[in-house]
Write an enzyme that holds these catalytic residues in place. Structure first.
Site, PDB file in Angstrom:
ATOM      1  N   GLU B  31       0.860  -1.189   0.000  1.00  0.00           N
ATOM      2  CA  GLU B  31       0.000   0.000   0.000  1.00  0.00           C
ATOM      3  C   GLU B  31       0.890   1.230   0.000  1.00  0.00           C
ATOM      4  O   GLU B  31       1.791   1.347   0.818  1.00  0.00           O
ATOM      5  CB  GLU B  31      -0.923  -0.026   1.221  1.00  0.00           C
ATOM      6  CG  GLU B  31      -1.677   1.259   1.492  1.00  0.00           C
ATOM      7  CD  GLU B  31      -2.514   1.753   0.319  1.00  0.00           C
ATOM      8  OE1 GLU B  31      -3.357   0.990  -0.179  1.00  0.00           O
ATOM      9  OE2 GLU B  31      -2.305   2.915  -0.123  1.00  0.00           O
ATOM     10  N   HIS B  49     -25.404  -2.560  -1.308  1.00  0.00           N
ATOM     11  CA  HIS B  49     -26.517  -2.463  -2.245  1.00  0.00           C
ATOM     12  C   HIS B  49     -27.213  -3.804  -2.389  1.00  0.00           C
ATOM     13  O   HIS B  49     -26.575  -4.851  -2.413  1.00  0.00           O
ATOM     14  CB  HIS B  49     -26.008  -2.011  -3.616  1.00  0.00           C
ATOM     15  CG  HIS B  49     -25.573  -0.580  -3.632  1.00  0.00           C
ATOM     16  ND1 HIS B  49     -26.470   0.461  -3.591  1.00  0.00           N
ATOM     17  CD2 HIS B  49     -24.350  -0.019  -3.668  1.00  0.00           C
ATOM     18  CE1 HIS B  49     -25.799   1.613  -3.611  1.00  0.00           C
ATOM     19  NE2 HIS B  49     -24.514   1.347  -3.653  1.00  0.00           N
ATOM     20  N   VAL B 172       4.162   1.130  -5.567  1.00  0.00           N
ATOM     21  CA  VAL B 172       4.689   0.315  -6.655  1.00  0.00           C
ATOM     22  C   VAL B 172       4.991   1.218  -7.842  1.00  0.00           C
ATOM     23  O   VAL B 172       4.118   1.953  -8.316  1.00  0.00           O
ATOM     24  CB  VAL B 172       3.678  -0.782  -7.056  1.00  0.00           C
ATOM     25  CG1 VAL B 172       4.194  -1.559  -8.266  1.00  0.00           C
ATOM     26  CG2 VAL B 172       3.420  -1.713  -5.876  1.00  0.00           C
ATOM     27  N   GLU B 334     -15.808   0.321  -9.248  1.00  0.00           N
ATOM     28  CA  GLU B 334     -16.596   1.446  -8.718  1.00  0.00           C
ATOM     29  C   GLU B 334     -17.798   0.855  -7.977  1.00  0.00           C
ATOM     30  O   GLU B 334     -17.871  -0.346  -7.758  1.00  0.00           O
ATOM     31  CB  GLU B 334     -17.019   2.369  -9.859  1.00  0.00           C
ATOM     32  CG  GLU B 334     -17.721   1.649 -10.990  1.00  0.00           C
ATOM     33  CD  GLU B 334     -18.183   2.589 -12.092  1.00  0.00           C
ATOM     34  OE1 GLU B 334     -18.708   3.658 -11.768  1.00  0.00           O
ATOM     35  OE2 GLU B 334     -18.035   2.251 -13.272  1.00  0.00           O
ATOM     36  N   SER B 339     -19.958  -3.456  -1.702  1.00  0.00           N
ATOM     37  CA  SER B 339     -20.920  -4.550  -1.524  1.00  0.00           C
ATOM     38  C   SER B 339     -20.393  -5.847  -2.129  1.00  0.00           C
ATOM     39  O   SER B 339     -20.629  -6.933  -1.610  1.00  0.00           O
ATOM     40  CB  SER B 339     -22.239  -4.214  -2.228  1.00  0.00           C
ATOM     41  OG  SER B 339     -22.548  -2.860  -2.100  1.00  0.00           O
ATOM     42  N   CYS B 435     -16.831  17.420  18.082  1.00  0.00           N
ATOM     43  CA  CYS B 435     -15.763  18.425  18.172  1.00  0.00           C
ATOM     44  C   CYS B 435     -14.600  18.089  17.267  1.00  0.00           C
ATOM     45  O   CYS B 435     -13.643  18.856  17.169  1.00  0.00           O
ATOM     46  CB  CYS B 435     -15.331  18.665  19.617  1.00  0.00           C
ATOM     47  SG  CYS B 435     -13.936  17.699  20.197  1.00  0.00           S
ATOM     48  N   CYS B 440      -9.376  15.971  22.118  1.00  0.00           N
ATOM     49  CA  CYS B 440      -8.576  14.778  22.424  1.00  0.00           C
ATOM     50  C   CYS B 440      -7.341  14.612  21.563  1.00  0.00           C
ATOM     51  O   CYS B 440      -6.439  13.867  21.933  1.00  0.00           O
ATOM     52  CB  CYS B 440      -9.442  13.529  22.341  1.00  0.00           C
ATOM     53  SG  CYS B 440     -10.131  13.228  20.702  1.00  0.00           S
TER      54      CYS B 440
HETATM   55  C1  LIG Z   1     -18.332   8.390  -3.786  1.00  0.00           C
HETATM   56  C2  LIG Z   1     -18.376   6.910  -3.732  1.00  0.00           C
HETATM   57  C3  LIG Z   1     -19.489   6.232  -3.252  1.00  0.00           C
HETATM   58  C4  LIG Z   1     -19.532   4.854  -3.223  1.00  0.00           C
HETATM   59  N1  LIG Z   1     -20.589   4.237  -2.639  1.00  0.00           N
HETATM   60  C5  LIG Z   1     -20.601   2.883  -2.568  1.00  0.00           C
HETATM   61  C6  LIG Z   1     -21.632   2.206  -1.897  1.00  0.00           C
HETATM   62  O1  LIG Z   1     -22.488   2.818  -1.282  1.00  0.00           O
HETATM   63  N2  LIG Z   1     -21.678   0.872  -1.936  1.00  0.00           N
HETATM   64  C7  LIG Z   1     -20.724   0.164  -2.575  1.00  0.00           C
HETATM   65  O2  LIG Z   1     -20.837  -1.050  -2.609  1.00  0.00           O
HETATM   66  N3  LIG Z   1     -19.689   0.768  -3.167  1.00  0.00           N
HETATM   67  C8  LIG Z   1     -19.605   2.106  -3.170  1.00  0.00           C
HETATM   68  N4  LIG Z   1     -18.567   2.734  -3.764  1.00  0.00           N
HETATM   69  C9  LIG Z   1     -17.529   1.933  -4.367  1.00  0.00           C
HETATM   70  C10 LIG Z   1     -16.533   1.404  -3.362  1.00  0.00           C
HETATM   71  O3  LIG Z   1     -16.180   2.394  -2.442  1.00  0.00           O
HETATM   72  C11 LIG Z   1     -15.300   0.949  -4.112  1.00  0.00           C
HETATM   73  O4  LIG Z   1     -15.700   0.087  -5.127  1.00  0.00           O
HETATM   74  C12 LIG Z   1     -14.301   0.214  -3.256  1.00  0.00           C
HETATM   75  O5  LIG Z   1     -13.997   0.940  -2.090  1.00  0.00           O
HETATM   76  C13 LIG Z   1     -13.072  -0.043  -4.055  1.00  0.00           C
HETATM   77  O6  LIG Z   1     -12.108  -0.634  -3.251  1.00  0.00           O
HETATM   78  P1  LIG Z   1     -10.651  -0.790  -3.790  1.00  0.00           P
HETATM   79  O7  LIG Z   1      -9.933  -1.575  -2.779  1.00  0.00           O
HETATM   80  O8  LIG Z   1     -10.701  -1.300  -5.178  1.00  0.00           O
HETATM   81  O9  LIG Z   1     -10.107   0.684  -3.956  1.00  0.00           O
HETATM   82  P2  LIG Z   1      -9.380   1.660  -2.920  1.00  0.00           P
HETATM   83  O10 LIG Z   1     -10.018   1.669  -1.608  1.00  0.00           O
HETATM   84  O11 LIG Z   1      -9.227   2.957  -3.631  1.00  0.00           O
HETATM   85  O12 LIG Z   1      -7.974   0.981  -2.731  1.00  0.00           O
HETATM   86  C14 LIG Z   1      -6.941   1.038  -3.663  1.00  0.00           C
HETATM   87  C15 LIG Z   1      -5.650   1.200  -2.918  1.00  0.00           C
HETATM   88  O13 LIG Z   1      -4.556   1.049  -3.800  1.00  0.00           O
HETATM   89  C16 LIG Z   1      -3.518   1.889  -3.382  1.00  0.00           C
HETATM   90  N5  LIG Z   1      -2.595   2.110  -4.483  1.00  0.00           N
HETATM   91  C17 LIG Z   1      -2.831   2.765  -5.641  1.00  0.00           C
HETATM   92  N6  LIG Z   1      -1.733   2.794  -6.396  1.00  0.00           N
HETATM   93  C18 LIG Z   1      -0.762   2.131  -5.730  1.00  0.00           C
HETATM   94  C19 LIG Z   1       0.587   1.827  -5.991  1.00  0.00           C
HETATM   95  N7  LIG Z   1       1.193   2.217  -7.112  1.00  0.00           N
HETATM   96  N8  LIG Z   1       1.297   1.134  -5.073  1.00  0.00           N
HETATM   97  C20 LIG Z   1       0.710   0.736  -3.912  1.00  0.00           C
HETATM   98  N9  LIG Z   1      -0.570   1.001  -3.612  1.00  0.00           N
HETATM   99  C21 LIG Z   1      -1.307   1.688  -4.511  1.00  0.00           C
HETATM  100  C22 LIG Z   1      -4.274   3.131  -2.979  1.00  0.00           C
HETATM  101  O14 LIG Z   1      -3.498   3.953  -2.104  1.00  0.00           O
HETATM  102  C23 LIG Z   1      -5.511   2.567  -2.310  1.00  0.00           C
HETATM  103  O15 LIG Z   1      -5.370   2.448  -0.910  1.00  0.00           O
HETATM  104  C24 LIG Z   1     -18.472   4.118  -3.752  1.00  0.00           C
HETATM  105  C25 LIG Z   1     -17.341   4.790  -4.211  1.00  0.00           C
HETATM  106  C26 LIG Z   1     -17.272   6.161  -4.154  1.00  0.00           C
HETATM  107  C27 LIG Z   1     -16.007   6.850  -4.550  1.00  0.00           C
END
Ligand SMILES: Cc1cc2nc3c(=O)[nH]c(=O)nc-3n(C[C@H](O)[C@H](O)[C@H](O)COP(=O)(O)OP(=O)(O)OC[C@H]3O[C@@H](n4cnc5c(N)ncnc54)[C@H](O)[C@@H]3O)c2cc1C
Ligand SMILES: Cc1cc2nc3c(=O)[nH]c(=O)nc-3n(C[C@H](O)[C@H](O)[C@H](O)COP(=O)(O)OP(=O)(O)OC[C@H]3O[C@@H](n4cnc5c(N)ncnc54)[C@H](O)[C@@H]3O)c2cc1C
Lengths: 413, 478
Positions: B31, B49, B172, B334, B339, B435, B440
């Site tokens: 990460e 969802h 990375v 996305e 979910s 707050c 804290c």
């Molecule tokens: C506004 C919004 C609303 C949403 N609402 C919902 C919802 O209500 N219900 C639902 O099911 N989903 C929802 N989603 C979608 C959901 O949040 C995402 O699909 C999910 O969190 C994606 O997880 P992830 O692990 O793929 O991405 P992330 O949490 O973005 O994790 C990716 C990680 O990769 C790391 N990374 C990137 N590049 C590198 C690199 N080169 N080297 C090392 N690490 C790296 C980043 O730092 C990050 O921590 C929503 C998303 C958004 C933005």
């Protein structure tokens, strides 16, 4: 469950003052509960002077003022528990608290005095657009870092809001070698004390930008700058006046909120203007046997008035515990809007009473009148009144005869 | 040499690492940030969802419905807050009614249980504060809410408890295929691994390109939110969506599992994938649209506003594939990625097994992680039993959320260990109340500095240059 005559929540000047007043009125079974590791409340971090002019006729620092009370509390052996957080109060006056020695415990009190003080409004309440970097603090938090922990939160400072803590911190940060670029105030006047504007800003050539606000925050990790703008008469930012100020620190002094979460658990009625309890002249809330004083009731600018109010609450709690009573009446107080609120909001007993109030704007050459129907009950003239400074009017008991309302209004001459 | 390297410490990477840690595999998570759960997984709508949104037959639809079925048990195992509060999609006119009915049919086709269209009266009975102009709604009783960062942290913590390694501040920058393994590089370190799983969220296209896969791109879509005080958490009980239009799903109003009220998100495409700022226009839109759905949302009780970035993939569906051997893309995740995360992990495990990876069950695998909120929810007697063993649990540090020193210390000592103020916040709720850390944070800085044995002024808000203090005062220096 342990029974106690009087439990006081909060060991700041209000709590200590109330405890001493109740003690002097004969109550012995008292317990002060304080969540901090020392008595004194917010005064502990106010190392500047300007406390006690009314009360003691001399200028003390915050800690000195607090110590005068703490010394008496100790001399009279009034019990207090530190590092003890009250979690809940019921309307039957059962108090739940926790600390490291006793764990979670409950007390049944005969009377309770609420003296929890207030907290600062945080960034989130303002919904300022932009990033969320480090470097944004409420002024009191910065004061804690500087005065209690010995660390500097930053070197290039903008302050939003001209409340007293913000003004005091403008001077404090400057003395510590930081550069304070500006104090921005949304309103066309400052919410702080006139003497603080003089001594904390003017003496250090720090610009006070009235009718200005921060509209955007910049910087991904640490704050890099803020965009400020002038606001129109509806407090909406005027785009053409946007100005970028590079800075690593933004201090917020944008209002204090009485800490009434516990009061709510006890079903105490709150006033929508003060955000504190609705009280009578004894500072008794609408829940019998629960009293309130100090910043938890309404925000005070001077601790001297907090102590005055604590006296009243302490004495009244004692009278309640001993079942004393004076002649009853029921007078509802109201205001015209130019006067924002009064404390107390009700008068239930016929005795001399001082009514405290704040005004909504800066007014000059005013007459403040208390009327009941057509009848003028009391009045007072002042050359200038401002929202930052609390005002008061004292009524003799005999003026309260034969009335059931009292309306406060401000007239400009 | 690792068997598996997961790039990305979000909920997707976390769930994959956890699932794979139930096999005899040597796993690491890389990460780039100072902590896990710093991307989309910490700033989203937190909705599990029901599954009526995604097009029939898509991977999104399939994994959403499956993930949402798995979520409750997983949250129980991981001690993560989850609440089945049901969702409502409200409609204001006959066009909306047609859309609501179409969503209902799609939900049924996707296998969502219990979805149906309800009329004004039933809607009003379920949610008295809903706008009088709403005439119908889709009711999805399986819609739920969860704490998304807690789920991410807990899944990674559980993977670590089962043997996985976590490398933070590991960005990375390149991946080299060495024939039978990959070497994964950051500016400072390198790691050898047989398999790479690309769960890098917004940057998963950049990671894929490092191994020569340019079959997709990912762009950022901003979503802004306003969070309100716990006092407002009972204004609505269900998650209230408005009928989706060409402009997207619109602003929702929902309680959170911790009892706050969440409103948002906006939806704007942006260029800069690192720009998590909120805009004045965006926040105004949140306020305006929430008010159209629900009467009397008290925005005066806002406690914070924030922004999350959606990782929108160029294909319109989740991109989960193996563009070359031993390399798995999990991209374009996305919404409903949160979910779907448990089901995505299951799917990836299957993909790996199909590709020939030997997957022997790990006999020591323990799916459980102790809940961080256990103490908060205990009875007085249970609390006292804990305080008797460790008095720090009696000492409250965060006053708004009543978080004790004991809970903060425990979080600091539990995998994955937080090293900054925001990390402690996401794990304990300390600084998350009204707050916002005003009282804290100076004490939490002290606890962190002591535990990590580093100077007070080195503590940051979230790593990098986000230091809380820049030095000592004159007096303290002297
Ligand atoms: C506004 C919004 C609303 C949403 N609402 C919902 C919802 O209500 N219900 C639902 O099911 N989903 C929802 N989603 C979608 C959901 O949040 C995402 O699909 C999910 O969190 C994606 O997880 P992830 O692990 O793929 O991405 P992330 O949490 O973005 O994790 C990716 C990680 O990769 C790391 N990374 C990137 N590049 C590198 C690199 N080169 N080297 C090392 N690490 C790296 C980043 O730092 C990050 O921590 C929503 C998303 C958004 C933005
Ligand atoms: C920065 C600053 C500058 C000031 N400058 C001046 C000045 O120059 N001159 C002047 O006269 N006045 C000044 N004042 C005003 C004055 O100091 C305050 O009005 C006064 O201290 C308020 O007293 P209080 O007891 O009501 O509240 P506090 O001092 O805030 O005390 C409340 C106490 O209650 C405790 N408490 C709260 N909740 C709980 C709970 N649940 N359980 C247990 N304990 C609890 C708190 O920890 C605290 O110790 C200033 C105030 C500030 C903040």
């Amino acid at each position: 469950m342990r029974q106690i005559n009087l439990v006081i929540i909060g060991g700041g000047p209000a709590g200590m003052g109330a405890a001493l007043a109740a003690y002097d009125a004969g109550v012995r079974d008292i317990l002060i509960l304080e969540r901090d590791s020392a008595l004194g409340g917010i005064l502990q971090q106010c190392i500047h002077n300007g406390f006690g002019l009314h009360r003691f006729g001399e200028e003390l620092t915050g800690p000195e003022y607090a110590w005068r009370y703490e010394k008496l509390v100790r001399e009279k052996n009034i019990p207090f528990l530190l590092d003890t957080m009250v979690l809940d109060i019921t309307s039957d006056k059962v108090i739940t608290a926790t600390n490291a020695t006793d764990g979670v415990f409950q007390l049944q009190a005969k009377a309770v005095i609420l003296a929890m003080g207030c907290r600062e409004r945080a960034r989130g309440a303002l919904n300022i657009a932009g990033t969320r970097p480090a470097g944004i603090y409420s002024a009191g938090t910065a004061q804690k870092y500087v005065n209690l922990k010995g660390y500097m939160p930053g070197k290039n400072v903008v302050i939003l809001g001209s409340g007293d803590i913000g003004l005091i911190m403008a001077r404090r940060m400057t003395l510590e070698g930081a550069k304070v670029h500006a104090v921005c105030e949304l309103m066309p006047y400052s919410g702080g004390l006139a003497r603080n504007i003089e001594q904390c800003l003017n003496d250090f050539n720090i610009p006070l930008k009235l009718s200005h606000t921060v509209v955007e925050i910049h910087g991904k990790e640490r704050l890099e700058g803020v965009t400020i703008a002038r606001v129109d008469e509806h407090r909406r930012p005027i785009p053409e006046t946007r100005e970028y100020i590079p800075c690593d620190t933004l201090l917020l002094s944008v209002g204090l909120i009485p800490e009434n979460e516990l009061s709510k658990t006890a079903s105490v009625t709150l006033d929508r203007v003060t955000n504190g309890a609705v009280v009578d002249q004894d500072r008794q809330t609408e829940v019998e046997g629960i009293f309130a004083c100090g910043n938890v009731l309404h925000v005070h600018d001077l601790v001297d008035f907090v102590s005055e109010e604590a006296d009243i609450a302490g004495k009244s709690a004692a009278a309640y515990i001993f079942g004393e009573n004076t002649e009853c009446t029921d007078i509802a107080l109201s205001t015209d809007g130019k006067i924002r609120y009064t404390v107390p909001q009700r008068i239930t007993h016929k005795k001399d009473v001082t009514v405290y109030f704040r005004v909504a704007d800066v007014y000059r050459n005013v007459t403040i009148k208390g009327t009941s129907g057509e009848r003028v009950i009391c009045q007072k003239k002042k050359p200038r009144v401002a929202p930052g400074e609390m005002e008061s009017l004292t009524l003799k008991a005999d003026l309260l005869t034969g009335i059931d309302t009292l309306h406060f209004a401000l007239e400009e001459r | 040499m690792y068997d598996i390297t997961v790039i990305g410490g979000g909920v997707v990477g976390g769930m994959i690492a956890r699932t794979l840690s139930s096999y005899r595999l040597k796993i690491c998570i890389l990460e780039k940030a100072h902590d896990v759960a710093m991307g989309a997984s910490s700033a989203n709508s937190a909705i599990v969802h029901a599954g009526f949104d995604a097009a029939e037959g898509s991977l999104k639809a399939r994994l959403n419905v499956r993930g949402s079925e798995m979520m409750k048990d997983i949250c129980r195992e991981l001690g993560v807050k989850y609440q089945n509060n049901g969702s409502l999609v409200i409609g204001f006119d006959e066009d909306d009614r047609a859309t609501v009915e179409a969503l209902c049919r799609r939900g049924i086709a996707n296998g969502v249980k219990g979805v149906r269209v309800i009329d004004r009266e039933e809607l009003r009975a379920l949610e008295p504060n809903i706008s009088d102009d709403a005439i119908c709604a889709l009711y999805a009783p399986t819609g739920s809410i969860v704490c998304p960062y807690e789920l991410t942290i807990a899944s990674i913590g559980n993977a670590m408890d089962n043997g996985a390694d976590l490398y933070l501040d590991f960005k990375v920058t390149d991946i080299r295929d060495d024939g039978d393994h990959f070497t994964v590089f950051s500016d400072r370190e390198q790691i050898k691994t047989k398999y790479v799983i690309n769960a890098a969220g917004l940057f998963s296209d950049a990671i894929a390109r490092m191994v020569g896969d340019d079959s997709f791109t990912v762009h950022a879509r901003r979503g802004e939110y306003i969070l309100l005080d716990k006092e407002c958490g009972t204004l609505v009980h269900h998650t209230i969506f408005r009928t989706p239009s060409k402009m997207g799903k619109g602003i929702l109003v929902s309680p959170t599992v911790d009892g706050n009220l969440l409103t948002g998100p906006t939806s704007f495409d942006i260029e800069d994938k690192t720009d998590k700022s909120t805009t004045a226009d965006g926040l105004s839109l949140v306020i305006k649209q929430s008010g159209e759905n629900i009467d009397g949302v008290p925005f005066g009780k806002s406690i914070t506003s924030f922004c999350g970035l959606r990782a929108v993939g160029s294909t319109g569906d989740f991109i989960i594939n193996m563009p070359r051997s031993r390399f798995v893309n999990v991209a374009g995740i996305e919404s409903p990625g949160l979910s779907s995360a448990p089901a995505i992990a299951e799917y990836v495990a299957q993909l790996l097994a199909n590709s020939g990876l030997a997957m022997e069950p790990n006999p020591d695998f323990d799916p459980h992680r102790e809940a961080m909120h256990g103490f908060r929810e205990a009875s007085i007697e249970e609390k006292n039993a804990i305080i008797q063993k460790d008095s720090a649990y009696g000492h409250i540090i965060c006053r708004c959320e009543s978080v004790s020193e004991g809970e903060i210390l425990r979080a600091i000592r539990t995998n994955p260990r937080p090293r900054d103020l925001d990390g402690v916040k996401r794990r304990t709720r300390a600084q998350m109340g009204r707050c916002q850390g005003g009282f804290c944070s100076p004490y939490i800085v002290e606890l962190l500095a002591n535990e990590m044995n580093v100077p007070y002024e080195s503590i940051t808000k979230f790593g990098g240059a986000s230091r809380i203090n820049v030095g000592k005062t004159k007096e303290a220096e002297a």
